[in-house]
Design a protein around this motif. Structure first.
Motif, PDB file in Angstrom:
ATOM      1  N   ASP A  12      -0.796  -4.974  -5.237  1.00 34.23           N
ATOM      2  CA  ASP A  12      -0.594  -3.661  -4.710  1.00 34.23           C
ATOM      3  C   ASP A  12      -1.553  -3.088  -4.827  1.00 34.23           C
ATOM      4  N   HIS A  13      -2.211  -2.176  -3.869  1.00 30.58           N
ATOM      5  CA  HIS A  13      -3.611  -1.464  -3.538  1.00 30.58           C
ATOM      6  C   HIS A  13      -3.314  -0.352  -4.266  1.00 30.58           C
ATOM      7  N   GLY A  14      -2.270   0.324  -4.631  1.00 30.36           N
ATOM      8  CA  GLY A  14      -2.174   1.447  -4.992  1.00 30.36           C
ATOM      9  C   GLY A  14      -1.966   2.528  -3.902  1.00 30.36           C
ATOM     10  N   ASP A  15      -2.225   3.859  -4.055  1.00 35.69           N
ATOM     11  CA  ASP A  15      -1.985   4.899  -3.117  1.00 35.69           C
ATOM     12  C   ASP A  15      -3.353   5.078  -2.562  1.00 35.69           C
ATOM     13  N   TRP A  16      -3.182   5.323  -0.986  1.00 36.83           N
ATOM     14  CA  TRP A  16      -4.527   5.911  -0.400  1.00 36.83           C
ATOM     15  C   TRP A  16      -4.476   7.349  -0.588  1.00 36.83           C
ATOM     16  N   PRO A  17      -5.594   7.773  -0.771  1.00 39.84           N
ATOM     17  CA  PRO A  17      -5.688   9.289  -1.051  1.00 39.84           C
ATOM     18  C   PRO A  17      -5.724  10.183   0.354  1.00 39.84           C
ATOM     19  N   VAL A  18      -4.515  10.462   0.827  1.00 41.26           N
ATOM     20  CA  VAL A  18      -4.192  11.001   2.113  1.00 41.26           C
ATOM     21  C   VAL A  18      -3.201  12.128   1.824  1.00 41.26           C
ATOM     22  N   ALA A  19      -2.765  12.413   0.700  1.00 42.34           N
ATOM     23  CA  ALA A  19      -1.608  13.235   0.464  1.00 42.34           C
ATOM     24  C   ALA A  19      -2.135  14.851   0.820  1.00 42.34           C
ATOM     25  N   ASP A  20      -3.311  15.247   0.826  1.00 38.94           N
ATOM     26  CA  ASP A  20      -3.521  16.423   0.797  1.00 38.94           C
ATOM     27  C   ASP A  20      -4.279  16.767   2.385  1.00 38.94           C
ATOM     28  N   LEU A  21      -4.146  15.710   3.210  1.00 39.73           N
ATOM     29  CA  LEU A  21      -4.792  15.958   4.480  1.00 39.73           C
ATOM     30  C   LEU A  21      -3.912  16.456   5.520  1.00 39.73           C
ATOM     31  N   GLY A  22      -4.365  17.126   6.552  1.00 38.11           N
ATOM     32  CA  GLY A  22      -3.436  17.654   7.510  1.00 38.11           C
ATOM     33  C   GLY A  22      -3.006  16.499   8.614  1.00 38.11           C
ATOM     34  N   ALA A  23      -2.274  16.875   9.370  1.00 38.63           N
ATOM     35  CA  ALA A  23      -1.582  15.670  10.091  1.00 38.63           C
ATOM     36  C   ALA A  23      -2.636  15.001  10.849  1.00 38.63           C
ATOM     37  N   VAL A  24      -3.644  15.504  11.718  1.00 45.89           N
ATOM     38  CA  VAL A  24      -4.621  14.926  12.563  1.00 45.89           C
ATOM     39  C   VAL A  24      -5.524  14.024  11.596  1.00 45.89           C
ATOM     40  N   VAL A  49       0.740  -1.074   0.057  1.00 43.37           N
ATOM     41  CA  VAL A  49       0.169  -0.091   0.072  1.00 43.37           C
ATOM     42  C   VAL A  49       0.780   1.240  -0.125  1.00 43.37           C
ATOM     43  N   GLY A  50       0.684   2.301  -0.703  1.00 37.66           N
ATOM     44  CA  GLY A  50       1.237   3.514  -0.769  1.00 37.66           C
ATOM     45  C   GLY A  50       0.436   4.604   0.295  1.00 37.66           C
ATOM     46  N   VAL A  51       1.320   5.175   1.022  1.00 42.00           N
ATOM     47  CA  VAL A  51       0.753   6.115   2.067  1.00 42.00           C
ATOM     48  C   VAL A  51       1.193   7.300   1.686  1.00 42.00           C
ATOM     49  N   PRO A  52       1.002   8.178   1.003  1.00 41.40           N
ATOM     50  CA  PRO A  52       1.577   9.236   0.514  1.00 41.40           C
ATOM     51  C   PRO A  52       1.230  10.634   1.247  1.00 41.40           C
ATOM     52  N   SER A  53       1.729  10.612   2.545  1.00 47.97           N
ATOM     53  CA  SER A  53       1.840  11.569   3.528  1.00 47.97           C
ATOM     54  C   SER A  53       3.194  12.480   3.739  1.00 47.97           C
ATOM     55  N   SER A  54       3.035  13.747   3.705  1.00 53.56           N
ATOM     56  CA  SER A  54       4.284  14.368   4.222  1.00 53.56           C
ATOM     57  C   SER A  54       3.872  15.775   4.752  1.00 53.56           C
ATOM     58  N   ARG A  55       2.432  16.016   5.027  1.00 47.98           N
ATOM     59  CA  ARG A  55       2.209  17.480   5.480  1.00 47.98           C
ATOM     60  C   ARG A  55       2.494  17.458   6.978  1.00 47.98           C
ATOM     61  N   ALA A  56       2.791  16.428   7.615  1.00 46.72           N
ATOM     62  CA  ALA A  56       3.312  16.204   9.022  1.00 46.72           C
ATOM     63  C   ALA A  56       4.605  16.351   9.432  1.00 46.72           C
ATOM     64  N   SER A  57       5.524  16.553   8.258  1.00 47.65           N
ATOM     65  CA  SER A  57       6.835  16.644   8.308  1.00 47.65           C
ATOM     66  C   SER A  57       7.387  17.785   9.116  1.00 47.65           C
ATOM     67  N   ILE A  58       8.370  17.713  10.117  1.00 43.83           N
ATOM     68  CA  ILE A  58       8.969  18.914  10.772  1.00 43.83           C
ATOM     69  C   ILE A  58       9.779  19.474   9.532  1.00 43.83           C
ATOM     70  N   SER A  59      10.677  18.869   8.871  1.00 41.83           N
ATOM     71  CA  SER A  59      11.430  19.617   7.830  1.00 41.83           C
ATOM     72  C   SER A  59      10.417  19.660   6.774  1.00 41.83           C
ATOM     73  N   GLY A  60      10.310  20.633   5.684  1.00 40.83           N
ATOM     74  CA  GLY A  60       9.704  20.373   4.396  1.00 40.83           C
ATOM     75  C   GLY A  60      10.184  19.390   3.817  1.00 40.83           C
TER      76      GLY A  60
END
Length: 296
Positions: A71-83, A25-36
């Motif tokens: 492969d399930h592909g990517d979950w649609p989470v890239a644009d979500l805030g951390a919480v 599973v792809g989990v494309p999250s980066s908006r919770a990163s301390i560094s950009g």
């Protein structure tokens, strides 16, 4: 030119065997990163990079072509805030079938907390991390990629169920090390690994955890920065790719391991695909370890 006698790992992953006991599973999250970071681009970049790799593990004799995968592909989470991301990842992970092993391609390290929470009761779950950092920053400013282990401890995960491998010098604070010690987290530094060898370190980590299931968190910044320029948190003095691949193969061969996440690679920062090649090697080593279960 394609060679039918040289099957590519990218083609293997593209199979759609819905009955497979190995799922990705792809989990494309980066908006919770301390560094950009654009770690959200990593799942797609890794899938593409696998074209450079074959399915044959020439050191163990395992052919991943014999391993069914979905492969399930990517979950649609890239644009979500951390919480919101943490809540959605946990919800989606809880909806997955419990087949055998799930490999999650991050994304940043903030995905680890919801993945562990979704894996089962925390009192019956162990966590092994490969990481330069403790990831026990306070949650005062909200969840981030620096808080997943503290978050899990506050959720009820016993500290004694956590073993951290590859902790670096000058990458953490004394206060956060004291927190780990107070919680009973087992900390294995790079100096410890240099002294005992990666094999012994992994064997001890598995022996140290007596839970029914184990989640493995592979933060690619555990690698020496020479091998991982695309990881914002990587430092000099870390593991070699060979050490990490060997360790991950050994860990995943343990049937208690039900899930693994691979996190903290920003493809936009990579140099000639160096870090992606390292991640691909470690990812495929995990699959090789899973295949070894059936050979015992």
């Amino acid at each position: 030119m394609e060679d039918s006698h040289w099957p590519r790992a990218s083609s293997w992953l593209a199979r759609a065997d819905r009955s497979a006991s190995l799922q990705v599973v792809g989990v494309p999250s980066s908006r919770a990163s301390i560094s950009g970071s654009r770690a959200d681009k990593c799942p797609g970049a890794l899938r593409s990079r696998l074209r450079r790799f074959s399915t044959f593990d020439g050191e163990t004799g395992v052919d991943l072509g014999d391993v069914a995968v979905f492969d399930h592909g990517d979950w649609p989470v890239a644009d979500l805030g951390a919480v919101e991301m943490i809540e959605e990842v946990q919800r989606l992970a809880e909806g997955l079938d419990d087949r055998g092993l799930t490999l999650f391609i991050g994304g940043d390290n903030a995905i680890t907390r919801p993945l562990v929470r979704a894996s089962g009761p925390l009192g019956e779950t162990g966590v092994i991390t490969f990481d330069a950092h403790h990831d026990v920053r306070t949650l005062a400013g909200g969840p981030s990629n620096g808080t997943p282990i503290r978050g899990l401890i506050e959720d009820g995960l016993p500290g004694r169920h956590v073993t951290q491998l590859g902790i670096h010098s000058f990458a953490n604070s004394a206060a956060y090390r004291r927190y780990c010690d107070q919680q009973g987290i087992s900390v294995v530094t790079m100096a410890d690994i240099d002294r005992t060898g990666i094999g012994s370190a992994v064997e001890n980590a598995l022996a140290n955890i007596s839970t029914r299931r184990i989640h493995v968190d592979v933060d690619i910044d555990v690698l020496d920065r020479a091998f991982a320029p695309a990881c914002p948190g990587s430092r000099p003095g870390g593991m070699t790719v060979r050490q990490l691949a060997t360790a991950v193969r050994m860990v995943v061969a343990d049937e208690r391991v039900t899930s693994v996440d691979f996190v903290e690679l920003d493809p936009d920062r990579d140099i000639d695909g160096l870090t992606l090649d390292a991640l691909a090697t470690v990812f495929l080593a995990a699959v090789s370890g899973f295949a070894e279960r059936s050979r015992r």
